[in-house]
Design an enzyme around this catalytic site. Structure first.
Site, short mmCIF file in Angstrom:
data_model
loop_
_atom_site.label_atom_id
_atom_site.label_comp_id
_atom_site.label_asym_id
_atom_site.label_seq_id
_atom_site.Cartn_x
_atom_site.Cartn_y
_atom_site.Cartn_z
N ASP A 67 0.82 -1.21 0.00
CA ASP A 67 0.00 0.00 0.00
C ASP A 67 0.86 1.26 0.00
O ASP A 67 2.08 1.21 0.17
CB ASP A 67 -0.95 -0.01 1.22
CG ASP A 67 -0.27 -0.45 2.51
OD1 ASP A 67 0.98 -0.42 2.57
OD2 ASP A 67 -0.96 -0.83 3.46
N ASP A 136 -7.06 -2.71 14.60
CA ASP A 136 -8.46 -2.99 14.23
C ASP A 136 -8.57 -4.25 13.36
O ASP A 136 -9.62 -4.53 12.79
CB ASP A 136 -9.08 -1.78 13.50
CG ASP A 136 -8.37 -1.45 12.18
OD1 ASP A 136 -7.42 -2.16 11.80
OD2 ASP A 136 -8.77 -0.47 11.53
N HIS A 138 -6.89 -4.95 10.58
CA HIS A 138 -6.72 -4.81 9.12
C HIS A 138 -5.42 -5.47 8.64
O HIS A 138 -4.46 -5.57 9.40
CB HIS A 138 -6.79 -3.34 8.68
CG HIS A 138 -5.66 -2.47 9.11
ND1 HIS A 138 -5.81 -1.14 9.40
CD2 HIS A 138 -4.33 -2.73 9.30
CE1 HIS A 138 -4.64 -0.62 9.72
NE2 HIS A 138 -3.73 -1.57 9.68
N GLU A 143 -9.50 -1.85 5.76
CA GLU A 143 -10.13 -1.51 7.03
C GLU A 143 -11.38 -2.36 7.25
O GLU A 143 -11.90 -2.96 6.30
CB GLU A 143 -10.48 -0.02 7.02
CG GLU A 143 -9.27 0.90 6.84
CD GLU A 143 -8.39 0.98 8.09
OE1 GLU A 143 -8.26 -0.02 8.81
OE2 GLU A 143 -7.81 2.06 8.34
P1 PGA Z 1 2.54 -1.51 12.76
O1 PGA Z 1 1.32 -1.40 11.73
O2 PGA Z 1 3.44 -2.58 12.26
O3 PGA Z 1 3.20 -0.16 12.74
O4 PGA Z 1 1.95 -1.84 14.09
C1 PGA Z 1 0.71 -2.55 11.25
C2 PGA Z 1 -0.46 -2.20 10.38
O5 PGA Z 1 -1.16 -1.19 10.62
O6 PGA Z 1 -0.73 -2.95 9.42
#
Ligand code: PGA
Length: 268
Positions: A67, A136, A138, A143
């Protein structure tokens, strides 16, 4: 889903790097799916070390990132292209022309998304997709509520994700609200997925992903439908798993039980 519980974040990074390195050695032209965020940072540092100290060769590897934030160019320090350059690509011998990150400055995102999907197909698909997980639940920027069949497209970030990522931008207001992201359906087509999680803030999302129902409200739970997922998580991220003792035992016992079986011994 295979679940490997490691004592801490550093061990998660080492184990994850071993999975990637093993594939790169076995298949030097492999296609890697890469993730950003704080979770894979240690794995990237370990891969850079393996390149430096052990000659791990990325010269023919192709990569696709999950992404990118809409509006951020490759030189913006919070763009995911910049993140990949700084944390991995400039430390290894990958050919930058073989590294793909969605373009946050595209004007026609629908056309760009389709082109990104085509590029993945043209390279023969993703062999190993590295994934972090949001608090959350995702994966990539899919999302809650994202279709489990979704493809690469624009997505609006939830306020939870904006808050989680504000630490990188200095304030919530500075976090882009739109991203272009591979879809859940795109991710499920990878031949293997490597899901990484560390820390208490991921415990609920990991519990929902591994032991909860498959639901678009926790897009990582769609990984239960994939035939080859390895989740490498630390003790803190594993703390809500009901079957964590079983996962741990299974990792330790499986090799021994198989060896006993092959040598014709009883005791299974
Ligand atoms: P993080 O993010 O590795 O910074 O915890 C993971 C994500 O949001 O996919």
């Amino acid at each position: 889903m295979r679940v490997i519980v490691e004592p801490d974040r550093a061990a998660v990074s080492r184990t994850a790097a071993q999975f990637v390195a093993e594939l790169v050695r076995r298949r030097p032209t492999c296609v890697l799916g890469l993730a950003t965020g704080s979770t894979p940072l240690g794995m990237y540092a370990e891969l850079a070390r393996m390149h430096r100290d052990e000659g791990l060769d990325f010269s023919r590897v192709v990569s696709f990132n999950l992404d990118e934030y809409v509006g951020l160019g490759p030189n913006h320090p919070q763009s995911y292209r910049y993140f990949m350059q700084e944390n991995l690509f400039r430390h290894i011998n990958i050919d930058t022309r073989n590294t793909h990150v969605p373009d946050g400055r595209a004007l026609d995102f629908e056309a760009h998304a389709q082109q990104y999907e085509k590029l993945i197909r043209d390279e023969g698909g993703i062999d190993l997709q590295v994934l972090g997980i949001g608090s959350d639940g995702h994966i990539a920027f899919n999302e809650p509520g994202s279709s489990l069949g979704s493809r690469t497209r624009l997505k609006t970030l939830t306020i939870e994700t904006v808050r989680d990522n504000a630490r990188f931008f200095g304030s919530e207001e500075a976090v882009p609200r739109l991203a272009v992201t591979m879809g859940v359906g795109t991710i499920l087509e990878s031949r293997q997925c490597l899901l990484l999680a560390a820390g208490q803030s991921k415990a609920q999302a990991i519990c929902d992903t591994v032991e909860g129902p498959v639901t678009a409200q926790v897009t990582a739970s769609a990984l239960q439908l994939h035939r080859d997922v390895v989740a490498v998580i630390d003790e803190e991220a594993a703390q809500l798993l009901k079957r964590r003792d079983y996962y741990r035992e299974m990792e330790q016992a499986q090799a021994r039980l198989l060896a006993e079986h092959r040598s014709g011994r009883k005791g299974l």
